[in-house]
Design an enzyme around this catalytic site. Structure first.
Site, short mmCIF file in Angstrom:
data_model
loop_
_atom_site.label_atom_id
_atom_site.label_comp_id
_atom_site.label_asym_id
_atom_site.label_seq_id
_atom_site.Cartn_x
_atom_site.Cartn_y
_atom_site.Cartn_z
N LYS A 13 1.37 -1.51 -0.18
CA LYS A 13 -0.34 0.21 0.26
C LYS A 13 1.13 1.04 -0.13
O LYS A 13 0.51 2.59 -0.39
CB LYS A 13 -0.43 0.14 1.38
CG LYS A 13 -2.14 -1.00 1.36
CD LYS A 13 -3.58 -0.80 2.19
CE LYS A 13 -2.21 -0.44 3.66
NZ LYS A 13 -1.91 -1.61 4.47
N ARG A 88 -9.14 1.29 9.41
CA ARG A 88 -8.73 0.82 9.66
C ARG A 88 -10.36 -0.50 10.44
O ARG A 88 -9.62 -2.00 10.59
CB ARG A 88 -7.95 0.24 10.42
CG ARG A 88 -6.23 -0.36 10.01
CD ARG A 88 -5.37 0.15 11.46
NE ARG A 88 -3.97 -1.04 10.38
CZ ARG A 88 -3.00 -0.42 10.03
NH1 ARG A 88 -3.28 0.80 9.44
NH2 ARG A 88 -2.35 -0.68 9.61
N ARG A 133 11.76 -1.73 12.15
CA ARG A 133 10.64 -1.60 12.27
C ARG A 133 10.43 -2.56 13.94
O ARG A 133 10.75 -3.76 13.21
CB ARG A 133 9.17 -1.67 11.21
CG ARG A 133 8.97 -0.13 11.35
CD ARG A 133 7.94 -0.30 10.53
NE ARG A 133 6.80 -1.33 10.26
CZ ARG A 133 5.64 -0.74 10.01
NH1 ARG A 133 5.20 0.01 8.72
NH2 ARG A 133 4.75 -0.79 10.40
N ARG A 144 -0.69 -8.68 13.95
CA ARG A 144 -1.16 -8.04 13.09
C ARG A 144 -2.07 -8.81 11.92
O ARG A 144 -2.80 -8.13 11.61
CB ARG A 144 -0.37 -6.64 12.01
CG ARG A 144 0.44 -6.40 13.12
CD ARG A 144 1.44 -5.09 12.72
NE ARG A 144 1.44 -5.13 12.36
CZ ARG A 144 2.76 -4.19 11.22
NH1 ARG A 144 4.09 -5.58 10.50
NH2 ARG A 144 3.00 -3.44 9.93
P1 AMP Z 1 1.59 0.28 9.31
O1 AMP Z 1 2.49 1.41 9.92
O2 AMP Z 1 0.25 1.04 8.67
O3 AMP Z 1 1.08 -0.48 9.22
O4 AMP Z 1 0.42 0.68 10.31
C1 AMP Z 1 1.28 0.31 11.47
C2 AMP Z 1 0.52 0.81 12.82
O5 AMP Z 1 -0.02 1.66 13.74
C3 AMP Z 1 -0.87 -0.36 12.98
O6 AMP Z 1 0.03 -2.26 13.34
C4 AMP Z 1 -1.38 0.04 14.12
O7 AMP Z 1 -1.05 -0.67 15.49
C5 AMP Z 1 -1.31 1.36 13.98
N1 AMP Z 1 -2.63 1.98 12.92
C6 AMP Z 1 -2.38 2.22 11.75
N2 AMP Z 1 -3.12 2.77 11.47
C7 AMP Z 1 -4.42 2.94 12.20
C8 AMP Z 1 -5.72 3.15 12.33
N3 AMP Z 1 -6.64 4.02 11.27
N4 AMP Z 1 -6.05 2.47 13.40
C9 AMP Z 1 -5.93 2.16 14.26
N5 AMP Z 1 -4.69 1.65 14.51
C10 AMP Z 1 -3.94 2.13 13.46
#
Ligand code: AMP
Length: 186
Positions: A13, A88, A133, A144
């Protein structure tokens, strides 16, 4: 142009969002990146989010909805937005719908990037090595993906019902996927 990208962690993404952002000259908003910046700056949101993110769990809806409101109404997003990582949950999708309605914003498209689960795991493990990360360890990756299936997969059904969902095959080169996405948005 207001676009939402959906798909499990590791589907690509972020990469595709960056390309769309360059193509349409609208900002790529990754809520994960925003939260990582909050953590880096040790803000109150960042301190709370870190524990949840490190375990692969979601940050609460009310926190995320407030955050996205501030972003969508900001000057830099006045011509559009490419959302990567939001919504999400179905509650976030509902809140976004209401926010867009209040602001008279039309959602142009929702693209769901689809790949086989084994491939997403492979990509996440690779990214863990490259980016270091803290939420890319095998155990957290598993959680996740579980959280994705439980809480985020229903968001796809939510948009499917509204008729603006495009499913795009996420396998192949970055260019191939990007071309499929451009075709879907035409
Ligand atoms: P990502 O970089 O999009 O994989 O996001 C990393 C982490 O940030 C996720 O595993 C969640 O813990 C948190 N996160 C990001 N976006 C959201 C969202 N819209 N709602 C809840 N948690 C989020």
């Amino acid at each position: 142009m207001h676009i939402i990208l959906l798909g499990p962690p590791g589907v690509g993404k972020g990469t595709q969002a960056k390309l769309l952002s360059e193509k349409y000259h609208i900002p790529h908003i990754s809520t994960g990146d925003i939260l990582r910046e909050e953590i880096r700056q040790q803000t109150p949101i960042g301190v709370k989010a870190k524990i949840l993110m490190d375990a692969g769990n979601l940050v609460p809806d009310d926190v995320m909805i407030e955050l996205i409101k501030n972003i969508v109404t900001s000057e830099r997003c006045k011509n559009g937005i490419i959302l990567d990582g939001f919504p999400r949950t179905v509650a976030q999708a509902e809140a976004l719908k209401n926010l867009f309605a209040d602001l008279k914003i039309v959602l142009n498209g929702v693209i769901s990037i689809e790949v086989a689960e084994e491939l997403t795991i492979e990509r996440l493990v690779k990214r863990a090595q490259e980016l270091n990360r803290t939420d890319d360890t095998p155990e957290v990756i598993k959680n996740r993906l579980r959280v994705y299936k439980q809480r985020t997969a229903p968001v796809k059904d939510y948009y499917q019902k509204t008729g603006i969902l495009h499913s795009v095959d996420g396998e192949g080169t970055v260019e191939e996927v990007s071309k499929r996405m451009a075709d879907a948005l035409k």
